[in-house]
Design an enzyme around this catalytic site. Structure first.
Site, short mmCIF file in Angstrom:
data_model
loop_
_atom_site.label_atom_id
_atom_site.label_comp_id
_atom_site.label_asym_id
_atom_site.label_seq_id
_atom_site.Cartn_x
_atom_site.Cartn_y
_atom_site.Cartn_z
CD GLU A 28 84.28 57.99 41.47
OE1 GLU A 28 83.28 57.63 42.11
OE2 GLU A 28 84.96 58.99 41.79
CB CYS A 62 96.50 51.11 50.91
SG CYS A 62 94.95 51.09 51.82
#
Ligand SMILES: [Zn+2]
Ligand SMILES: [Zn+2]
Length: 107
Positions: A28, A62
């Protein structure tokens, strides 16, 4: 935190709830910085349809999502990762192991 525990929060399931809290919060917060869902299945910014799916994700963005975040708000990525040593103190060993691999890559 209570909602992330399975039924009731106990000492034995505390870390599972903590991992879920870290994953959902990180996801979030990524949206707060305008990062859209990632297609990398293991990325914390990848969408999830429930806690079962969340459990299969890493609490780790990532490299592409980290680059997006760093281009929007400049931060010291090495310091951030080093500060994540609290993962180890909290016995989140697999997450700390992934951070250590990243730290070794950017040395
Ligand atoms: Zn999302
Ligand atoms: Zn990503």
């Amino acid at each position: 935190m209570y909602r992330f525990a399975d039924w009731s929060l106990t000492e034995s399931n505390f870390n599972k709830g903590l991992e879920r809290l870290i994953k959902i919060s990180s996801h979030e917060i990524g949206h707060m910085f305008r990062i859209s869902h990632c297609l990398n299945a293991n990325c914390v910014i990848n969408g999830t349809n429930g806690l079962g799916e969340t459990d299969t994700h890493f609490a780790h963005a990532c490299s592409l999502c980290q680059q997006k975040l760093n281009s929007g708000i400049r931060y010291n990525n090495r310091k951030r990762m080093t500060d994540l040593k609290h993962f180890e103190k909290q016995h989140l060993h697999s997450e700390w192991s992934r951070v250590q691999k990243d730290l070794n890559i950017i040395k």
